[in-house]
Design a protein around this motif. Structure first.
Motif, short mmCIF file in Angstrom:
data_model
loop_
_atom_site.label_atom_id
_atom_site.label_comp_id
_atom_site.label_asym_id
_atom_site.label_seq_id
_atom_site.Cartn_x
_atom_site.Cartn_y
_atom_site.Cartn_z
N GLU A 85 0.39 -2.59 5.40
CA GLU A 85 1.26 -1.83 4.51
C GLU A 85 0.43 -1.06 3.50
O GLU A 85 -0.59 -1.55 3.01
CB GLU A 85 2.23 -2.77 3.80
CG GLU A 85 3.12 -3.56 4.75
CD GLU A 85 4.06 -4.50 4.05
OE1 GLU A 85 5.12 -4.02 3.58
OE2 GLU A 85 3.75 -5.69 3.95
N ASP A 86 0.85 0.16 3.20
CA ASP A 86 0.16 1.04 2.26
C ASP A 86 -1.26 1.38 2.73
O ASP A 86 -2.03 1.96 1.96
CB ASP A 86 0.06 0.41 0.87
CG ASP A 86 1.44 0.23 0.24
OD1 ASP A 86 2.31 1.07 0.50
OD2 ASP A 86 1.64 -0.75 -0.50
N GLY A 87 -1.60 1.02 3.94
CA GLY A 87 -2.95 1.27 4.45
C GLY A 87 -4.02 0.48 3.72
O GLY A 87 -5.21 0.69 3.95
N ARG A 88 -3.61 -0.49 2.86
CA ARG A 88 -4.57 -1.17 1.99
C ARG A 88 -4.67 -2.67 2.21
O ARG A 88 -5.69 -3.27 1.91
CB ARG A 88 -4.24 -0.90 0.53
CG ARG A 88 -4.36 0.56 0.13
CD ARG A 88 -4.01 0.76 -1.32
NE ARG A 88 -2.61 0.40 -1.60
CZ ARG A 88 -2.06 0.42 -2.81
NH1 ARG A 88 -2.78 0.76 -3.85
NH2 ARG A 88 -0.79 0.10 -2.98
N PHE A 89 -3.59 -3.30 2.68
CA PHE A 89 -3.64 -4.74 2.89
C PHE A 89 -2.81 -5.11 4.11
O PHE A 89 -1.97 -4.34 4.57
CB PHE A 89 -3.15 -5.50 1.65
CG PHE A 89 -1.68 -5.30 1.35
CD1 PHE A 89 -0.73 -6.19 1.83
CD2 PHE A 89 -1.26 -4.23 0.57
CE1 PHE A 89 0.61 -6.00 1.56
CE2 PHE A 89 0.08 -4.04 0.29
CZ PHE A 89 1.03 -4.94 0.79
N ALA A 90 -3.07 -6.30 4.64
CA ALA A 90 -2.39 -6.74 5.86
C ALA A 90 -2.00 -8.20 5.71
O ALA A 90 -2.66 -8.98 5.02
CB ALA A 90 -3.29 -6.55 7.07
N THR A 91 -0.91 -8.56 6.41
CA THR A 91 -0.43 -9.93 6.45
C THR A 91 -0.41 -10.41 7.89
O THR A 91 -0.02 -9.66 8.80
CB THR A 91 0.99 -10.03 5.86
OG1 THR A 91 1.00 -9.44 4.56
CG2 THR A 91 1.45 -11.47 5.78
N VAL A 92 -0.82 -11.66 8.11
CA VAL A 92 -0.86 -12.22 9.46
C VAL A 92 0.51 -12.76 9.84
O VAL A 92 1.14 -13.49 9.06
CB VAL A 92 -1.92 -13.34 9.55
CG1 VAL A 92 -1.93 -13.95 10.96
CG2 VAL A 92 -3.30 -12.82 9.17
N HIS A 93 0.97 -12.38 11.04
CA HIS A 93 2.23 -12.88 11.60
C HIS A 93 1.95 -13.50 12.96
O HIS A 93 0.97 -13.15 13.62
CB HIS A 93 3.24 -11.74 11.76
CG HIS A 93 3.77 -11.21 10.47
ND1 HIS A 93 5.01 -11.54 9.96
CD2 HIS A 93 3.22 -10.35 9.57
CE1 HIS A 93 5.21 -10.92 8.82
NE2 HIS A 93 4.14 -10.18 8.56
#
Length: 293
Positions: free
Chosen positions: A244-252
């Motif tokens: 998201e926002d090209g700046r951070f990621a969340t693991v799913h």
């Protein structure tokens, strides 16, 4: 008196053209590029359990409106690939009418299909061969439409080969020094891993897929030593990162994501063998987040 007035006008003008640092501002300078409004949902391949697909649907907002597009150009059997891609969504209760499939061919990009792609809420890239996909998409209206959709708020998703293409610099899967493919990646050597142009949706990270299941750590180490300015991200099967926002990621998903950084940038080569110190390894679990900066 007139000279003093002119000097005051000049000084006030200079202040008006300065930023908070006191340095003059160039009014012709281009503004900073804004972060994309869209999201990336990058799946490491393998099975996509219902919970993972549901996370994709929620991230895209497809259950609230709009439509999704399936791009099966990576696959050697695009019709079959598209069928199962849509089925994973209809199994959750979404209507099949929400989805359109465009199997673009190189040099053939119908305008109605490109316009539809540009306005999609979700664009899903199937697995297969990432090189086959980029052969069709690179320097084409499809490439431009995907970027426009992403900037405007669409979610771009992909699995396996569809994950690999997300990077600006894409792992092709080929080795220069060991051209006969085995899938083992038994060495860490310079000028070995072939890197090609990807979609460029991630500019400072390189994606590897099927990561833990297929034991691809040597490949990612090689890539990061060769490209120390990039974050290496290895996504396991049935697992994804939501950017998201090209700046951070969340693991799913169900398993782990591996991150590898080479902050010193000091890579050495000895008889084609790569060396480096101070590499930073991360092993992320579902729910963990990572910075892409």
């Amino acid at each position: 008196m007139r000279l003093i007035t002119l000097l005051l006008i000049f000084m006030l003008s200079a202040v008006g053209c300065a930023d908070q640092t006191g340095l003059p501002v160039n009014p012709a300078a281009e503004p900073a590029t804004s972060a994309p409004l869209g999201k990336l949902f990058i799946i490491g391949g393998g099975k996509r359990p219902p919970g993972l697909v549901q996370s994709l649907v929620q991230a895209s907002g497809l259950d609230q409106g709009g439509y999704g597009i399936i791009l099966p150009m990576s696959s050697g059997e695009p019709d079959t690939s598209a069928y199962y891609a849509i089925k994973q969504f209809t199994s959750l209760g979404l209507e099949q009418s929400l989805f359109r499939t465009y199997n673009f061919q190189k040099g053939a990009y119908p305008k109605p299909a490109i316009d539809s792609l540009r306005n999609a809420r979700l664009i899903y890239i199937t697995g297969g061969d990432q090189n086959r996909f980029m052969e069709v998409v690179a320097d084409s209206p499809v490439y431009e439409a995907i970027h426009e959709a992403y900037q405007a708020g669409a979610t771009i998703a992909g699995t396996s080969a569809g994950a690999a293409v997300m990077s600006d610099q894409m792992i092709t899967g080929n080795e220069h020094r060991h051209p006969e493919y085995t899938g083992d990646f038994r060495t860490i050597e310079s000028e070995n891993m072939e890197i090609a142009e990807g979609l460029g949706l991630l500019n400072n990270a390189i994606i590897d897929q099927h990561f833990i299941w297929r034991m691809r750590m040597n490949r990612l180490i090689t890539v990061v030593l060769d490209h120390p300015d990039q974050i290496g991200i290895g996504i396991d099967e049935s697992t994804a990162i939501l950017v998201e926002d090209g700046r951070f990621a969340t693991v799913h998903g169900q398993y782990q994501v591996i991150t590898l950084r080479h902050p010193s940038g000091m890579t050495t080569v000895q008889d084609s063998l790569l060396g480096g110190r101070g590499l930073e390894l991360g092993v992320l679990l579902p729910g963990d987040t990572l910075s892409l900066q």
